[in-house]
Design a protein around this motif. Structure first.
Motif, PDB file in Angstrom:
ATOM      1  N   GLU A 154      -0.839   6.408  -0.847  1.00  0.00           N
ATOM      2  CA  GLU A 154      -1.130   4.965  -0.951  1.00  0.00           C
ATOM      3  C   GLU A 154      -1.661   4.448  -2.326  1.00  0.00           C
ATOM      4  OE1 GLU A 154      -3.018   4.504   3.711  1.00  0.00           O
ATOM      5  OE2 GLU A 154      -4.462   5.326   2.119  1.00  0.00           O
ATOM      6  N   VAL A 199       1.043  -1.152  -0.231  1.00  0.00           N
ATOM      7  CA  VAL A 199       0.023   0.113   0.101  1.00  0.00           C
ATOM      8  C   VAL A 199       0.883   1.131   0.021  1.00  0.00           C
ATOM      9  CG1 VAL A 199      -1.571   1.264   1.459  1.00  0.00           C
ATOM     10  CG2 VAL A 199      -2.173  -1.064   1.126  1.00  0.00           C
ATOM     11  N   ASN A 200       1.981   1.274   0.761  1.00  0.00           N
ATOM     12  CA  ASN A 200       2.914   2.273   0.841  1.00  0.00           C
ATOM     13  C   ASN A 200       4.375   2.303   0.662  1.00  0.00           C
ATOM     14  OD1 ASN A 200       3.694   1.012   3.364  1.00  0.00           O
ATOM     15  ND2 ASN A 200       1.803   2.157   4.262  1.00  0.00           N
ATOM     16  N   SER A 257      -2.856   2.420   5.771  1.00  0.00           N
ATOM     17  CA  SER A 257      -1.482   2.563   6.321  1.00  0.00           C
ATOM     18  C   SER A 257      -1.449   2.253   7.904  1.00  0.00           C
ATOM     19  CB  SER A 257      -0.584   3.648   5.922  1.00  0.00           C
ATOM     20  OG  SER A 257      -0.460   3.878   4.455  1.00  0.00           O
TER      21      SER A 257
END
Length: 473
Positions: free
Chosen positions: A451, A250-251, A421
């Motif tokens: 994200e 995601v990040n 996150s």
């Protein structure tokens, strides 16, 4: 839970600083140092989950003296062992419920808390400088020592945490695996005169606590990680411990970019996140525009442009992670402007009960009346401003954790900035699956600017200025 029972992460290690070995050219091993009875010891940092203070432990009947009890660590029951008693080091009687220094350790996917006298700092050294322990070294049985190393004129005993805490099966694997220090392996062959078969086997703390660690296969002969890889791994773990920020697909791209920026900001020798404040500074650029603040007109226009054409009589929006409510009110105003003839319904949720409870009473700064918010505000008799009744009625603030089942209708918009996150990977996938399930065919999802939705989900995407908009494929 009483304050004395709360885990105070890094309470005694705010001054933790990585020490530089002047003779080392490459630091490829980091350890957390601490003291027992005035002597210096250390543990491989990869085994240290967090630093804590706690006091009240639940007694376990018929446990050996070094097992102080069990402790509820944010919902997980873990055994607490006094490392001093385990090594037969004299300890003054502990006052009931007095706070003690804890190292929260992970060994083979199991978590333990160990009590030590004082937690010192993080020290970086070269693996090549770690020497094997002499068989007559001192207080601790040599089989529990992985080596000794000198750093900054102090001699540290490196404990073999895997041997101390693993079950018999894991120990057999551990004994046969390639150890990180060639000297240690050679010393065990030449100086150890007593083997596990020559003496009665003492149960390990893992077995005494009722935790049996599954056997794992020996690692393959892969190249040692670089210093940057070690530092980045440590940063990821520190973000999780200090900020409840989970690094995943995601990040991960943002984390890598930020790590390179962080090295330039702090210098290559101080990249570690040693305190909660360090973690906050590291992730401060991560948060999306106008996060936890009233929206600027420019950002409001970006969101308005990102919203799709929709002629429905009712627009339903899911806004998990609404915080104090400023984002939700801002979003309600933008939605009303974009869909003037529709009834707006926003389900605004958060796990902070205080924020959710106070959101409907949120005061409106006077300066907003002359900003783009003006058409959606009314002036009260006392001169204060508040949002119009239509805007207020469009929002339902409620306490809810979006990781749990959500009894929501199908939605036109999911607005969930930066919240993925703050979940582990399993929760991320569960929540995104919920997004997909609840989105109408023409619905959109907007998440944090730094994200990306987890890989494996079928979403289309387009970019509108700084916003990435996701649609159902």
């Amino acid at each position: 839970m009483e304050a004395e029972n709360q885990v105070l992460v890094a309470t005694d290690v705010a001054s933790m600083t990585e020490e530089n070995n002047e003779n080392a050219t490459v630091i490829d091993f980091k350890m957390v140092t601490f003291s027992l009875a005035g002597r210096d010891y250390s543990i491989d940092i990869m085994h240290v989950k967090e630093i804590a203070k706690a006091g009240r432990f639940t007694y376990v009947p018929n446990a050996l003296p070094f097992v102080l009890g069990v402790y509820n660590l944010r919902g997980e029951i873990i055994p607490i062992l006094d490392l001093r008693l385990f090594f037969n080091i004299p300890v003054e009687p502990r006052k009931e419920n007095s706070l003690v220094n804890l190292l929260i350790l992970t060994v083979e996917d199991q978590i333990f808390g160990v009590v030590v006298d004082k937690i010192d700092k993080v020290v970086g050294v070269q693996k090549s400088t770690i020497q094997p322990p002499h068989p007559l070294f001192g207080d601790i049985n040599i089989k529990y020592i992985d080596g000794v190393v000198e750093a900054n004129k102090r001699l540290y005993v490196l404990l073999d945490i895997t041997r101390i805490f693993s079950s018999k099966e894991s120990l057999e694997v551990h004994q046969n695996r390639q150890l990180p220090y060639a000297q240690h392996s050679a010393t065990q062959q030449n100086t150890s005169t007593v083997t596990a078969n020559d003496e009665p086997r003492i149960k390990t703390p893992a077995e005494l606590a009722g935790k049996v660690v599954p056997q794992s296969s020996a690692p393959s002969n892969t190249a040692a990680p670089s210093e940057s890889e070690v530092d980045l791994k440590f940063i990821k773990e520190s973000l999780q411990n200090y900020a409840k920020f989970y690094v995943s697909s995601v990040n991960e791209q943002w984390i890598t970019r930020r790590y390179n920026e962080w090295k330039k900001e702090t210098g290559s020798t101080t990249v570690q996140l040693q305190t909660e404040n360090d973690a906050k500074k590291f992730i401060q650029p991560f948060w999306s525009t106008c996060s936890d603040a009233w929206w600027t007109e420019a950002y409001a226009k970006n969101v308005e442009k990102a919203l799709p054409d929709n002629s429905a009589k009712q627009i339903i929006v899911w806004n998990p992670g609404c915080g104090k409510g400023m984002e939700t009110y801002s979003l309600a105003c933008v939605l009303k402007k974009r869909y003037p003839n529709a009834k707006i319904r926003i389900y605004a949720q958060d796990i902070d009960l205080l924020n959710v409870s106070n959101a409907s009473l949120l005061s409106v700064p006077e300066k907003l009346a002359s900003d783009w918010y003006g058409p959606y505000l009314t002036k009260k008799a006392n001169g204060d401003y508040t949002f119009s009744q239509e805007i207020k009625d469009s929002i339902m603030f409620e306490y809810h954790d979006c990781k749990n089942t959500n009894a929501l209708p199908m939605v036109d918009v999911v607005f969930a900035r930066d919240i993925l996150s703050l979940m582990d990977e399993n929760a991320q996938e569960a929540v995104v699956s919920d997004f997909l399930e609840k989105m109408k065919g023409n619905a959109i999802a907007i998440i944090g600017e730094n994200e990306a939705l987890p890989s494996g989900f079928s979403f289309g995407e387009k970019t509108v200025d700084t916003l990435v908009v996701y649609t159902k494929d």
